[in-house]
Design an enzyme around this catalytic site. Structure first.
Site, short mmCIF file in Angstrom:
data_model
loop_
_atom_site.label_atom_id
_atom_site.label_comp_id
_atom_site.label_asym_id
_atom_site.label_seq_id
_atom_site.Cartn_x
_atom_site.Cartn_y
_atom_site.Cartn_z
N TRP A 178 44.85 95.84 -13.10
CA TRP A 178 43.95 96.96 -13.47
C TRP A 178 42.87 96.16 -14.31
CZ3 TRP A 178 44.73 102.38 -12.86
CH2 TRP A 178 45.59 102.74 -12.10
N CYS A 179 41.58 96.54 -13.68
CA CYS A 179 40.41 96.04 -14.30
C CYS A 179 39.35 96.81 -14.17
CB CYS A 179 40.05 94.76 -13.51
SG CYS A 179 41.30 93.48 -13.45
#
Length: 462
Positions: A178-179
């Site tokens: 998750w970025c």
């Protein structure tokens, strides 16, 4: 490459922010098209207001415990089994086993069943057969380096990582990344690229296992010359964040070099993050069908491709083992893109599978949902706002305008909720300016978006 000198970090005090507050509320951010016609003085004023806004509302999470990532060299001219030994030893010398690799080892023991580990070890030779750079042999070499230091066996009563566990981790790192990634063009046509890598290893017992102390910058060299550089977790041989420096291009000119990051593409039909076991199984199955793990795919491209215009079609069209977002930056005006990937190629269902910078949009931002989706498309049944990171980063970028600088981009990425409990590191990179800087983010949080007030738990370097 354009020259760039680091500036002194700007600290905006609460008093200054309050003094500027009256100018912020009634002054909406201009549209992207309008920002193209602003004067430099206008742009700097916008940027100053944005920084004051940071101090007022969305408080930056930076604190003294954040630190630069260590640098190591991986020499591609030597045997694959030996390439990562210096990095493994360096991490162990800095933090010791308990302060570094123990977290991922404990996560494996807490989460992955024995049959999954056995399956991962069985495919190691197949990984070597299907890929050019003997990544399987590199994984074996990392395990040998751990074993030499007494950490290569995870049997009952021992401390360490088995070869199967290490292989499983190399397949797992791509499952739940998750970025936030941003590619932006400055007023003078330079391209900046920033990313937060948000990754949380959460065990079955609720324990959060941080990876800050195995985060490192790597120079990949041939004949003593840097071919490309990247930020990774030592033990993982793929790349999720990297840059081809302009001076590594075989035909040196102003157009060579590019940057890349990858973000997980979320599935709307399944609100839950894929489990570790399911994620590894899916990666193995897709690999057997000819797809490439994204980290190995990006590493191959960084080594083999010199120019943005050549990297773009390759990253958009080669088969992958899983959907993803690939964010790409070049060196010249307009050379920035978010590629929304299916396994076989770009997702053009909304005609913007390759979402480029253009004359009306000086930046593109990607988190973990398709950029054409609205809040109504992704809001969960309990009303949770899933686009919080994207919405707040967009608001700050619009406020700063084309006066964006490496420091200002870092400030945006260091702002809650863009930065959160899962943020392991922030990288600011630019082939235009020839800069590559990674900050390891401390991990002490009371909630996912609430920094804690106690001393963080990172182990300081010796």
């Amino acid at each position: 490459s354009r020259a760039w000198q680091p500036q002194v970090t700007l600290i905006v005090t609460t008093t200054l922010a309050l003094a500027l507050a009256p100018t912020l509320t009634p002054d909406p951010s201009p549209s992207l098209a309008q920002t193209r016609t602003l004067t430099r003085r206008d742009e700097e004023a916008m940027a100053a207001r944005a920084l004051a806004f940071l101090a007022l509302g969305l408080a930056a999470a930076a604190r003294a415990e954040d630190r630069g990532a260590p640098w190591f060299e991986v020499d591609l001219d030597i045997a694959p089994e030996e390439r990562w030994t210096a990095a493994v030893d360096g991490i162990l010398d800095l933090y010791g086993w308990e302060g570094s690799f123990a977290n991922v080892a404990n996560y494996v023991k807490d989460t992955l069943p024995a049959d999954t580990i056995a399956r991962a070890e069985q495919i190691l030779e197949a990984v070597n057969d299907n890929l050019e750079y003997a990544y399987g042999d590199e994984i074996k070499g990392i395990h040998a380096a751990l074993e030499k230091r007494g950490y290569g066996n995870s049997s009952a009563g021992s401390t360490g990582l088995s070869l199967g566990e290490l292989t499983a981790l190399n397949l797992l790192y791509e499952v739940t990344v998750w970025c936030t990634s941003i590619v932006a063009e400055t007023r003078d046509g330079a391209i900046l690229h920033g990313r937060n890598l948000d990754y949380t290893l959460k065990g079955e017992n609720g324990m959060i296992y941080g990876m800050q102390n195995i985060t490192a910058n790597i120079r990949f060299t041939r004949r003593g010359v840097t071919r490309f550089q990247a930020t990774t977790f030592v033990g993982y041989v793929g790349i999720l964040t990297g840059m081809k420096p302009s001076d590594a291009v075989s035909h040196v000119d102003d157009d060579g070099g590019w940057t890349v990051s990858v973000d997980q593409r979320e599935y709307l039909e399944d609100e839950d993050i894929p489990s570790a076991v399911d994620g590894i199984a899916a990666n193995v199955a897709a690999s057997n069908d000819g797809g490439l793990p994204i980290g190995f795919f990006l590493r191959d491209a960084l080594d083999q491709v010199d120019y943005f215009d050549d990297a773009l079609p390759r990253l958009a069209n080669e088969e992958l083992i899983a959907p993803a977002y690939i964010i790409l930056g070049g060196t010249s005006s307009g050379q920035g893109a978010v590629i929304t990937r299916d396994r076989q190629g770009p997702d053009n269902s909304h005609h913007e599978g390759v979402w480029m910078l253009d004359s009306k949009a000086w930046y593109r931002i990607e988190t973990n949902f398709d950029h054409w989706l609205t809040e109504a498309d992704v809001k969960s049944s309990d009303g949770t706002e899933k686009l919080w990171r994207r919405n707040n980063a967009t608001r700050l970028l619009d406020a700063v305008g084309p006066a964006i600088t490496p420091e200002r981009l870092d400030s945006i990425l260091d702002t809650v909720p863009v930065r959160n409990r899962g943020t392991q590191y922030t990288t600011i990179m630019s082939a235009s300016y020839d800069i590559y800087d990674t900050t390891v983010r401390e991990s002490c949080w009371e909630g996912y978006y609430t920094p804690c007030s106690t001393k963080p738990t990172l182990v300081a370097p010796a």
